[in-house]
Design a protein around this motif. Sequence first.
Motif, mmCIF file in Angstrom:
data_model
loop_
_atom_site.group_PDB
_atom_site.id
_atom_site.type_symbol
_atom_site.label_atom_id
_atom_site.label_comp_id
_atom_site.label_asym_id
_atom_site.label_seq_id
_atom_site.Cartn_x
_atom_site.Cartn_y
_atom_site.Cartn_z
ATOM 1 N N UNK A 124 -9.166 7.700 -18.375
ATOM 2 C CA UNK A 124 -9.757 9.038 -18.473
ATOM 3 C C UNK A 124 -8.935 9.972 -19.359
ATOM 4 N N UNK A 125 -7.621 9.861 -19.299
ATOM 5 C CA UNK A 125 -6.754 10.750 -20.078
ATOM 6 C C UNK A 125 -6.491 10.272 -21.500
ATOM 7 N N UNK A 126 -7.088 9.161 -21.900
ATOM 8 C CA UNK A 126 -6.890 8.637 -23.255
ATOM 9 C C UNK A 126 -7.959 9.245 -24.174
ATOM 10 N N UNK A 127 -7.740 10.498 -24.520
ATOM 11 C CA UNK A 127 -8.737 11.256 -25.275
ATOM 12 C C UNK A 127 -8.983 10.693 -26.665
ATOM 13 N N UNK A 128 -7.974 10.159 -27.318
ATOM 14 C CA UNK A 128 -8.201 9.617 -28.663
ATOM 15 C C UNK A 128 -9.116 8.395 -28.599
ATOM 16 N N UNK A 129 -8.927 7.520 -27.608
ATOM 17 C CA UNK A 129 -9.808 6.360 -27.458
ATOM 18 C C UNK A 129 -11.216 6.803 -27.087
ATOM 19 N N UNK A 130 -11.328 7.773 -26.218
ATOM 20 C CA UNK A 130 -12.650 8.253 -25.814
ATOM 21 C C UNK A 130 -13.406 8.822 -27.013
ATOM 22 N N UNK A 131 -12.727 9.624 -27.845
ATOM 23 C CA UNK A 131 -13.375 10.165 -29.056
ATOM 24 C C UNK A 131 -13.787 9.031 -29.993
ATOM 25 N N UNK A 132 -12.925 8.013 -30.137
ATOM 26 C CA UNK A 132 -13.223 6.865 -30.991
ATOM 27 C C UNK A 132 -14.501 6.167 -30.536
#
Length: 168
Positions: A124-132
């Motif tokens: 949940x806190x891996x914002x760069x992966x989520x945006x990707x």
Amino acid sequence: MIIRYLQQEDDLLEISNIYECSWKYAYRDIIPQDYLNSIPKGRWANTVTKTGLYTLVLIENEMIIGTASFCKSRWEKFSEYGEIVSIYFLPDYIGKGYGNHLLRKCIEVLNLLGFTKLLLWVLEDNWSARRFYEKNGFWCSNEYMTDNIGGKDLREIMYTFPVQNSDL
């Protein structure tokens, strides 16, 4: 750039090193640093050859710089889905567009294997992966799970493709 399946002659320690370096880079400030520092060399060497798991490598200038693994969903509730288990790169190659190519290849192969719905889990806190993943057409679902990594409870969110939130 070449994307191909993992081959018997590939060095599994080299593949594991990609995981190790990527974890230490991408999960800093998410997973406890003591845990990241304690990841043993070769930790994932045997993981990428598990039965039922497909593993791809991305090669640039004759060097393996990234890897991805996928399979039939490991989750009973989502048994009709294909699952992207991991996509990792050496830190110097993160954010340079290579991930888009490797992700598209995973989607392509999973579709060829007959999967029309795909899923993956992201911290949940891996914002760069989520945006990707969102940039590449994946949708954040309402499915969550908690995993304890390094003594810290972390929430993971399931992303789906091409199924949208309302379909779950």
